[in-house]
Motif scaffolding. Structure first.
Motif, PDB file in Angstrom:
ATOM      1  N   ALA A 199       0.777  -1.047   0.029  1.00 21.17           N
ATOM      2  CA  ALA A 199      -0.150   0.103  -0.089  1.00 21.17           C
ATOM      3  C   ALA A 199       0.865   1.250  -0.137  1.00 21.17           C
ATOM      4  O   ALA A 199       1.224   1.824   1.095  1.00 21.17           O
ATOM      5  N   THR A 200       1.137   1.893  -1.324  1.00 21.94           N
ATOM      6  CA  THR A 200       2.107   3.013  -1.373  1.00 21.94           C
ATOM      7  C   THR A 200       1.149   4.237  -1.564  1.00 21.94           C
ATOM      8  O   THR A 200       1.825   5.264  -1.240  1.00 21.94           O
ATOM      9  N   GLY A 201      -0.054   4.102  -1.715  1.00 14.81           N
ATOM     10  CA  GLY A 201      -0.953   5.307  -2.170  1.00 14.81           C
ATOM     11  C   GLY A 201      -0.945   5.605  -3.641  1.00 14.81           C
ATOM     12  O   GLY A 201      -1.676   6.487  -4.082  1.00 14.81           O
ATOM     13  N   ILE A 202      -0.179   4.972  -4.537  1.00 11.25           N
ATOM     14  CA  ILE A 202       0.046   4.839  -5.962  1.00 11.25           C
ATOM     15  C   ILE A 202      -0.556   3.405  -6.623  1.00 11.25           C
ATOM     16  O   ILE A 202       0.412   2.601  -6.215  1.00 11.25           O
ATOM     17  N   GLY A 203      -1.608   3.703  -7.144  1.00  8.69           N
ATOM     18  CA  GLY A 203      -2.171   2.218  -7.328  1.00  8.69           C
ATOM     19  C   GLY A 203      -1.193   1.600  -8.376  1.00  8.69           C
ATOM     20  O   GLY A 203      -1.195   0.365  -8.540  1.00  8.69           O
ATOM     21  N   PHE A 204      -0.770   2.220  -9.409  1.00  8.21           N
ATOM     22  CA  PHE A 204       0.090   1.442 -10.453  1.00  8.21           C
ATOM     23  C   PHE A 204       1.420   1.012  -9.829  1.00  8.21           C
ATOM     24  O   PHE A 204       1.814  -0.108 -10.172  1.00  8.21           O
ATOM     25  N   LEU A 205       2.003   1.825  -8.965  1.00 10.79           N
ATOM     26  CA  LEU A 205       3.078   1.317  -8.188  1.00 10.79           C
ATOM     27  C   LEU A 205       2.819   0.075  -7.243  1.00 10.79           C
ATOM     28  O   LEU A 205       3.944  -0.993  -7.309  1.00 10.79           O
ATOM     29  N   ASP A 206       1.958   0.019  -6.580  1.00  9.31           N
ATOM     30  CA  ASP A 206       1.414  -0.935  -5.899  1.00  9.31           C
ATOM     31  C   ASP A 206       1.445  -2.215  -6.758  1.00  9.31           C
ATOM     32  O   ASP A 206       2.044  -3.417  -6.590  1.00  9.31           O
ATOM     33  N   HIS A 207       0.687  -2.076  -7.931  1.00  9.05           N
ATOM     34  CA  HIS A 207       0.689  -3.284  -8.942  1.00  9.05           C
ATOM     35  C   HIS A 207       2.207  -3.716  -9.415  1.00  9.05           C
ATOM     36  O   HIS A 207       2.184  -5.073  -9.632  1.00  9.05           O
ATOM     37  N   MET A 208       3.077  -2.859  -9.615  1.00 10.98           N
ATOM     38  CA  MET A 208       4.196  -3.402 -10.377  1.00 10.98           C
ATOM     39  C   MET A 208       4.997  -4.164  -9.026  1.00 10.98           C
ATOM     40  O   MET A 208       5.780  -4.991  -9.256  1.00 10.98           O
ATOM     41  N   VAL A 209       4.904  -3.378  -7.966  1.00  6.31           N
ATOM     42  CA  VAL A 209       5.720  -4.221  -6.470  1.00  6.31           C
ATOM     43  C   VAL A 209       5.091  -5.472  -6.093  1.00  6.31           C
ATOM     44  O   VAL A 209       5.857  -6.473  -5.974  1.00  6.31           O
ATOM     45  N   GLU A 210       3.774  -5.462  -6.178  1.00  2.53           N
ATOM     46  CA  GLU A 210       3.045  -7.006  -6.359  1.00  2.53           C
ATOM     47  C   GLU A 210       3.595  -7.792  -7.440  1.00  2.53           C
ATOM     48  O   GLU A 210       3.766  -9.198  -7.056  1.00  2.53           O
ATOM     49  N   GLN A 211       3.915  -7.386  -8.710  1.00  7.74           N
ATOM     50  CA  GLN A 211       4.224  -8.129  -9.634  1.00  7.74           C
ATOM     51  C   GLN A 211       5.647  -8.733  -9.461  1.00  7.74           C
ATOM     52  O   GLN A 211       6.371  -9.928  -9.529  1.00  7.74           O
TER      53      GLN A 211
END
Length: 197
Positions: free
Chosen positions: A30-42
């Motif tokens: 949970a970074t507050g930036i949706g696309f960054l969250d998605h990339m760290v999840e990847q």
């Protein structure tokens, strides 16, 4: 257990990052930036490195501090988990296709930070994330983890695919490089007897 935990609190961001190199790819981001969250999840899913990342950043200013500081903390946690790097494979590389896109990532957990970036984007944002910050994210991780990191977009047109292929390639290269090779018997993988410097 090869684990790392970093708490990084400044006037701009408050961050907690935890990693487990020998995990299963579970994540809580949970970074507050949706696309960054998605990339760290990847990154977590495809590296099999468990990652917890909680960020409270000054997004009312812009996304720069949240992006940079979360990457710095992730790199520090990875370095902490790697310890003296005894027994690791050290090198990793991956080709990562995604539809029309092909990315190549090669890295060395050398202790000598260096980023070569040969990729780019044709739009300013992915979701709400500024694409100019993506290269900076990789630079920051390489800096604090001590990676020699080469990222190259071989071809591709869809910006989402380009970014995701790069992150998945980075994940798969890190998975290989962080693996413990039993033939090394815990030895540091360098003729110098140490990595870095």
């Amino acid at each position: 257990m090869r684990t790392g935990r970093i708490e990084r609190n400044t006037e701009e961001t408050k961050i907690l990052v935890e990693v487990n190199l020998d995990g299963s790819g579970s994540y809580d981001i949970a970074t507050g930036i949706g696309f960054l969250d998605h990339m760290v999840e990847q990154f977590s899913k495809h590296s099999l490195i468990d990652v917890t990342m909680k960020v409270d950043g000054d997004l009312h200013v812009d996304q720069h501090h949240t992006t940079e500081d979360s990457a710095l903390a992730l790199g520090q946690a990875l370095a902490q988990a790697l310890g003296d790097k005894g027994g690791i494979t050290r090198y990793g590389s991956a080709y990562s296709p995604m539809d029309e896109t092909l990315a190549r990532v090669a890295l060395d957990i050398s202790g000598r930070p260096y980023l070569v970036w040969k990729a780019g984007f044709s739009q300013e944002k992915l979701g709400e994330w500024d694409t100019e910050l993506i290269e900076h994210w990789f630079h920051s991780v390489a800096q604090t983890c001590g990676l020699t990191l080469h990222v190259e977009l071989l071809y591709g047109t869809n910006n989402h695919h380009i970014c995701e292929a790069i992150y998945k390639g980075f994940a798969r290269a890190m998975r290989i490089a962080c693996e413990v090779d039993p033939r090394k018997g815990g030895a540091i993988p360098s003729t110098k007897g140490q990595l870095g410097g």
